[in-house]
Write an enzyme that holds these catalytic residues in place. Structure first.
Site, PDB file in Angstrom:
ATOM      1  N   ARG A  28      85.363 -29.317  69.557  1.00  0.00           N
ATOM      2  CA  ARG A  28      84.959 -28.078  68.884  1.00  0.00           C
ATOM      3  C   ARG A  28      85.706 -27.844  67.568  1.00  0.00           C
ATOM      4  NH1 ARG A  28      82.165 -24.160  72.167  1.00  0.00           N
ATOM      5  NH2 ARG A  28      80.786 -25.484  73.391  1.00  0.00           N
ATOM      6  N   ARG A  32      84.212 -21.416  65.470  1.00  0.00           N
ATOM      7  CA  ARG A  32      84.466 -20.031  65.043  1.00  0.00           C
ATOM      8  C   ARG A  32      85.886 -19.720  64.618  1.00  0.00           C
ATOM      9  NH1 ARG A  32      81.962 -17.908  70.360  1.00  0.00           N
ATOM     10  NH2 ARG A  32      82.735 -19.978  70.808  1.00  0.00           N
ATOM     11  N   ARG A  41      77.541 -19.883  59.387  1.00  0.00           N
ATOM     12  CA  ARG A  41      76.659 -19.407  60.463  1.00  0.00           C
ATOM     13  C   ARG A  41      75.926 -18.135  60.022  1.00  0.00           C
ATOM     14  NH1 ARG A  41      79.019 -17.250  66.027  1.00  0.00           N
ATOM     15  NH2 ARG A  41      79.528 -15.619  64.538  1.00  0.00           N
ATOM     16  N   ASP A  78      74.694 -29.207  69.533  1.00  0.00           N
ATOM     17  CA  ASP A  78      75.048 -28.661  70.843  1.00  0.00           C
ATOM     18  C   ASP A  78      74.443 -29.546  71.911  1.00  0.00           C
ATOM     19  OD1 ASP A  78      76.385 -25.992  71.821  1.00  0.00           O
ATOM     20  OD2 ASP A  78      74.841 -26.546  73.248  1.00  0.00           O
ATOM     21  N   TYR A 155      72.872 -25.641  83.199  1.00  0.00           N
ATOM     22  CA  TYR A 155      72.340 -24.607  82.293  1.00  0.00           C
ATOM     23  C   TYR A 155      70.835 -24.409  82.498  1.00  0.00           C
ATOM     24  CZ  TYR A 155      76.818 -24.585  79.891  1.00  0.00           C
ATOM     25  OH  TYR A 155      78.148 -24.447  79.613  1.00  0.00           O
TER      26      TYR A 155
HETATM   27  O1  CP3 Z   1      83.029 -30.340  68.876  1.00  0.00           O
HETATM   28  C1  CP3 Z   1      82.418 -29.993  67.858  1.00  0.00           C
HETATM   29  O2  CP3 Z   1      82.961 -29.461  66.867  1.00  0.00           O
HETATM   30  C2  CP3 Z   1      80.936 -30.314  67.760  1.00  0.00           C
HETATM   31  C3  CP3 Z   1      80.073 -29.245  68.108  1.00  0.00           C
HETATM   32  C4  CP3 Z   1      79.828 -28.845  69.547  1.00  0.00           C
HETATM   33  C5  CP3 Z   1      79.346 -27.554  69.882  1.00  0.00           C
HETATM   34  N1  CP3 Z   1      79.041 -27.544  71.199  1.00  0.00           N
HETATM   35  C6  CP3 Z   1      79.191 -26.447  68.940  1.00  0.00           C
HETATM   36  C7  CP3 Z   1      79.119 -25.069  69.456  1.00  0.00           C
HETATM   37  C8  CP3 Z   1      79.863 -29.590  70.722  1.00  0.00           C
HETATM   38  C9  CP3 Z   1      80.357 -31.005  70.958  1.00  0.00           C
HETATM   39  C10 CP3 Z   1      79.352 -28.747  71.760  1.00  0.00           C
HETATM   40  C11 CP3 Z   1      79.192 -29.190  73.141  1.00  0.00           C
HETATM   41  C12 CP3 Z   1      78.898 -28.201  74.181  1.00  0.00           C
HETATM   42  N2  CP3 Z   1      78.054 -27.140  74.119  1.00  0.00           N
HETATM   43  C13 CP3 Z   1      79.389 -28.264  75.497  1.00  0.00           C
HETATM   44  C14 CP3 Z   1      80.268 -29.340  76.040  1.00  0.00           C
HETATM   45  C15 CP3 Z   1      81.644 -29.254  75.551  1.00  0.00           C
HETATM   46  C16 CP3 Z   1      82.443 -28.158  76.158  1.00  0.00           C
HETATM   47  O3  CP3 Z   1      82.908 -27.300  75.395  1.00  0.00           O
HETATM   48  O4  CP3 Z   1      82.663 -28.216  77.363  1.00  0.00           O
HETATM   49  C17 CP3 Z   1      78.876 -27.180  76.209  1.00  0.00           C
HETATM   50  C18 CP3 Z   1      79.151 -26.818  77.647  1.00  0.00           C
HETATM   51  C19 CP3 Z   1      78.002 -26.478  75.336  1.00  0.00           C
HETATM   52  C20 CP3 Z   1      77.168 -25.301  75.628  1.00  0.00           C
HETATM   53  C21 CP3 Z   1      77.563 -24.140  74.820  1.00  0.00           C
HETATM   54  N3  CP3 Z   1      77.305 -24.032  73.480  1.00  0.00           N
HETATM   55  C22 CP3 Z   1      78.242 -22.987  75.255  1.00  0.00           C
HETATM   56  C23 CP3 Z   1      78.705 -22.736  76.665  1.00  0.00           C
HETATM   57  C24 CP3 Z   1      78.387 -22.169  74.128  1.00  0.00           C
HETATM   58  C25 CP3 Z   1      78.908 -20.746  74.088  1.00  0.00           C
HETATM   59  C26 CP3 Z   1      80.296 -20.626  74.460  1.00  0.00           C
HETATM   60  C27 CP3 Z   1      81.195 -20.978  73.317  1.00  0.00           C
HETATM   61  O5  CP3 Z   1      82.110 -21.778  73.497  1.00  0.00           O
HETATM   62  O6  CP3 Z   1      80.994 -20.378  72.267  1.00  0.00           O
HETATM   63  C28 CP3 Z   1      77.833 -22.855  73.019  1.00  0.00           C
HETATM   64  C29 CP3 Z   1      77.809 -22.408  71.607  1.00  0.00           C
HETATM   65  C30 CP3 Z   1      78.525 -23.267  70.616  1.00  0.00           C
HETATM   66  N4  CP3 Z   1      78.392 -24.625  70.526  1.00  0.00           N
HETATM   67  C31 CP3 Z   1      79.372 -22.804  69.577  1.00  0.00           C
HETATM   68  C32 CP3 Z   1      79.734 -23.937  68.838  1.00  0.00           C
HETATM   69  C33 CP3 Z   1      80.582 -23.986  67.580  1.00  0.00           C
HETATM   70  C34 CP3 Z   1      79.720 -21.368  69.275  1.00  0.00           C
HETATM   71  C35 CP3 Z   1      78.537 -20.797  68.594  1.00  0.00           C
HETATM   72  C36 CP3 Z   1      78.800 -19.672  67.673  1.00  0.00           C
HETATM   73  O7  CP3 Z   1      78.927 -18.529  68.139  1.00  0.00           O
HETATM   74  O8  CP3 Z   1      78.834 -19.938  66.456  1.00  0.00           O
END
Ligand code: CP3
Length: 356
Positions: A28, A32, A41, A78, A155
């Site tokens: 990640r 944010r 964003r 994602d 999910y």
């Molecule tokens: O690592 C990176 O920088 C690459 C981008 C990336 C995102 N999601 C961006 C994101 C990667 C590799 C993911 C994978 C992802 N997404 C996983 C597996 C990795 C992990 O963290 O266990 C999972 C379970 C998801 C599903 C997901 N997407 C959730 C549960 C959420 C909301 C919760 C959270 O952490 O914010 C997201 C949204 C998300 N994916 C954000 C980002 C930067 C936040 C979105 C925002 O509000 O801008």
């Protein structure tokens, strides 16, 4: 696209080859905690649009690389793009998380799921990969990724994030064949998707199994690991004359590390609960290890961060085979300065473990 890779630390480490210092990236890393991410964003309007706009996805992928001397870029996207492309309708709701408008409720829903064509239905991801490769110009390798079939299925069946995984676990015990049908479908879709990312320019692949750790040991083997193994067997492991390493990350994998190492992956991602030294003594000859500082350490101060980095480096010990990372994603509350302290500490303090 044929630009020669300048920083080979990550790829060499994943294959256990000697390096000058331990490579580091953060799960990640585009997110944010960076004000510039929040600004982009905002410009996109919402998270899903940000993922679907290759120019902006490329922009946020590059943001952490402009701040820190990271050893890899990770595609901004994602894991939920695949279920979205299957028609489930992804939305991200602030302070709730991802939700699907059309979650899976029945066997008929599963039988009706399409297999997304990566270049067509998920072309925005492939376009982002191509743009990022151009923008990187060989500076560091690009990591592509997907969710594991089990994690995607949680999910798709729960309809979003879950605390107890009640619906999917009910299906697992009551209608295991229905769940297997979904997981098989997802394993094929994920394989196609990852192979398309490789063709578009992804140089390393990571599979995120965020929720494998909620399963019992036999259920983990049957419903998560088996399908990741299938994906690993279906992946292109070489492209354009370069070997493509695969990292497998199950959060909460506890006592299953040896089984994960036996899937044929090149590296195993570790969460912070693991003792990296002990894991190395079990599987260090077979695979590289990635991890595993508790992301919460980044809430503290430079001195504590450097001490925690030093402890992990010492615990892993001398030689190659360690990609430094956090044990899970960096959280939105982190001060970007502290992320910089972390990355610099890994490089500086790891040199003594690579005397070649
Ligand atoms: O690592 C990176 O920088 C690459 C981008 C990336 C995102 N999601 C961006 C994101 C990667 C590799 C993911 C994978 C992802 N997404 C996983 C597996 C990795 C992990 O963290 O266990 C999972 C379970 C998801 C599903 C997901 N997407 C959730 C549960 C959420 C909301 C919760 C959270 O952490 O914010 C997201 C949204 C998300 N994916 C954000 C980002 C930067 C936040 C979105 C925002 O509000 O801008």
């Amino acid at each position: 696209m044929s630009s020669k890779l300048k920083n080979t630390r990550l790829i060499r480490t994943l294959f256990g080859e000697a390096v000058d210092m331990t490579p580091v990236w953060m799960m990640r890393q585009a997110g944010r905690y960076l004000p510039e991410y929040r600004a982009t964003r905002e410009k996109a309007g919402d998270f899903v649009t940000l993922c679907q706009t290759p120019d902006l996805a490329c922009e946020v992928t590059m943001q952490p690389l402009k701040r820190y001397p990271l050893d890899a870029a990770i595609l901004f996207s994602d894991i939920l793009t695949i279920p979205d492309a299957m028609g489930l309708g992804l939305e991200l709701i602030e302070s709730v998380g991802p939700i699907f408008d059309n979650p899976i409720k029945s066997l008929a829903d599963i039988k009706n799921l399409p297999t997304p064509d990566p270049e067509d239905d998920l072309g925005y991801v492939m376009d982002a990969v191509r743009l990022i490769r151009k923008e990187l110009d060989g500076s560091v390798p690009l990591i592509g990724f997907a969710g594991s079939p089990w994690t995607l299925a949680t999910y798709m069946i729960e309809g979003g994030s879950s605390k107890d995984f009640g619906k999917i676990k009910k299906m697992l015990y009551q209608e295991p064949n229905t769940l297997h049908l979904l997981l098989k479908h997802l394993a094929d879709a994920v394989s196609l998707y990852l192979n398309a990312q490789i063709s578009a320019g992804a140089q390393v692949i990571q599979i995120f199994d965020t929720w494998g750790g909620v399963l019992s040991t036999p259920a983990y083997h049957e419903f998560s690991l088996a399908y990741m193994k299938q994906i690993i067997n279906q992946l292109k492991r070489e492209y354009a004359g370069e070997k493509i390493p695969v990292i497998l990350f199950t959060k909460g994998a506890g006592c299953w590390i040896e089984d994960i190492a036996n899937t044929g992956c090149d590296a195993v991602g570790l969460d912070w609960m693991q003792d990296i030294g002990q894991v190395r003594s079990k599987v260090g000859e077979q695979v590289a290890l990635q991890g595993n500082m508790d992301p919460a350490v980044l809430k503290s101060n430079p001195e504590t961060i450097r001490n925690e980095v030093a402890l992990i480096l010492e615990n892993f010990g001398q030689g190659s085979g360690h990609v430094f990372n956090l044990g899970h994603g960096i959280t939105p509350d982190i001060d970007p300065e502290n992320a910089g302290v972390f990355i610099n500490a890994v490089h500086e303090l790891s040199k003594q473990y690579h005397n070649n």
